[in-house]
Motif scaffolding. Structure first.
Motif, PDB file in Angstrom:
ATOM      1  N   GLN A  80       0.853  -1.182   0.000  1.00 35.02           N
ATOM      2  CA  GLN A  80       0.000   0.000   0.000  1.00 35.02           C
ATOM      3  C   GLN A  80       0.892   1.236   0.000  1.00 35.02           C
ATOM      4  O   GLN A  80       1.127   1.866   1.036  1.00 35.02           O
ATOM      5  N   LYS A  94      -7.527  -1.853  -3.588  1.00 35.64           N
ATOM      6  CA  LYS A  94      -7.467  -0.585  -4.299  1.00 35.64           C
ATOM      7  C   LYS A  94      -8.874  -0.042  -4.542  1.00 35.64           C
ATOM      8  O   LYS A  94      -9.841  -0.796  -4.647  1.00 35.64           O
ATOM      9  N   LEU A  95      -8.964   1.275  -4.638  1.00 35.22           N
ATOM     10  CA  LEU A  95     -10.256   1.907  -4.925  1.00 35.22           C
ATOM     11  C   LEU A  95     -10.804   1.372  -6.244  1.00 35.22           C
ATOM     12  O   LEU A  95     -10.075   1.235  -7.222  1.00 35.22           O
ATOM     13  N   ARG A 155      -3.989   6.680   0.076  1.00 32.81           N
ATOM     14  CA  ARG A 155      -5.243   7.309  -0.369  1.00 32.81           C
ATOM     15  C   ARG A 155      -5.855   6.580  -1.565  1.00 32.81           C
ATOM     16  O   ARG A 155      -7.001   6.842  -1.926  1.00 32.81           O
ATOM     17  N   ASN A 156      -5.102   5.671  -2.196  1.00 34.37           N
ATOM     18  CA  ASN A 156      -5.628   4.905  -3.324  1.00 34.37           C
ATOM     19  C   ASN A 156      -6.204   3.561  -2.901  1.00 34.37           C
ATOM     20  O   ASN A 156      -6.543   2.749  -3.750  1.00 34.37           O
ATOM     21  N   TRP A 157      -6.324   3.326  -1.598  1.00 37.42           N
ATOM     22  CA  TRP A 157      -6.825   2.050  -1.078  1.00 37.42           C
ATOM     23  C   TRP A 157      -7.997   2.305  -0.141  1.00 37.42           C
ATOM     24  O   TRP A 157      -8.154   3.391   0.403  1.00 37.42           O
TER      25      TRP A 157
END
Length: 217
Positions: free
Chosen positions: A87, A118-119, A91-93
């Motif tokens: 990770q 992930k997003l 902020r992308n998870w």
């Protein structure tokens, strides 16, 4: 005289032992109950525990900020999909699961492990999306072809638009709207008023009968 001095000394030693026993905070009574000082220590430890906040569904960065605000700073995370991805940009998870669970009581030094993906990716424990069943196709119905019948007179007749039919005596004649069929007597066209033309040239054919309805050749 010596007996009296020994008796006094024994009594003094006994009193000293009882006094020490009364001052020991860890003394356990004959019934097995813990001294009040131990109970107070357990109550103090319980009071120092903090409720673990709910972090599932939050972005990984937001979840970490929320945990730290609640007093938990020993945080770790892993790829919940099992692929072992790091990770790098939190902020992308997003968080799919947490250990300990939300609502548990724990010391502020407990390690909170966050499983994330992930997003845009589904969590492993998400239910698969349901798809509506496709409606059954509505059967297409075709209007029936209506054939007009007329009383037969035992002769062969031809109608407009090149229709022809054969009648039997006492029966009916069925007219089909198919490709034009010449009457067989040399007619080259049928005029709009129903008359037959035997002209060998198209120009001027049926000029006095409303024009040509059907060319036979």
């Amino acid at each position: 005289m010596h007996i009296r001095i020994a008796t006094i000394a024994s009594a003094a030693l006994l009193a000293t032992g009882l006094g020490l026993a009364g001052c020991n905070p860890n003394t356990t009574s004959s019934t097995g109950t813990t001294a009040p000082s131990a109970q107070a220590a357990a109550a103090s430890a319980s009071a120092s525990a903090t409720t673990v906040p709910s972090l599932v569904g939050l972005g990984l960065q937001t979840a970490q900020d929320t945990a730290q605000a609640a007093g938990f700073s020993n945080l770790t995370s892993h790829d919940a999909s099992g692929d072992g991805r790091m990770q790098i940009l939190d902020r992308n998870w997003k968080v799919c699961d947490q250990t300990p669970s939300a609502g548990d009581r724990a010391d502020d030094d407990v390690k909170i492990d966050l499983g994330a993906v992930k997003l845009g990716e589904p969590c492993p424990n998400d239910a698969p999306p349901t798809t509506a069943a496709a409606p059954s196709p509505t059967p297409t119905t075709h209007a029936p072809v209506v054939h007009h019948t007329a009383p037969g007179n035992g002769s062969t007749s031809s109608g407009k638009s090149g229709s022809s039919g054969t009648s039997t005596s006492g029966g009916t004649a069925t007219h089909h709207t198919e490709s034009p069929v010449a009457p067989g007597d040399g007619a080259t066209a049928q005029c709009n008023d129903g008359t037959l033309s035997y002209s060998q040239h198209h120009q001027g054919t049926c000029s006095h009968h409303g024009g040509v309805a059907v060319w036979y050749r």
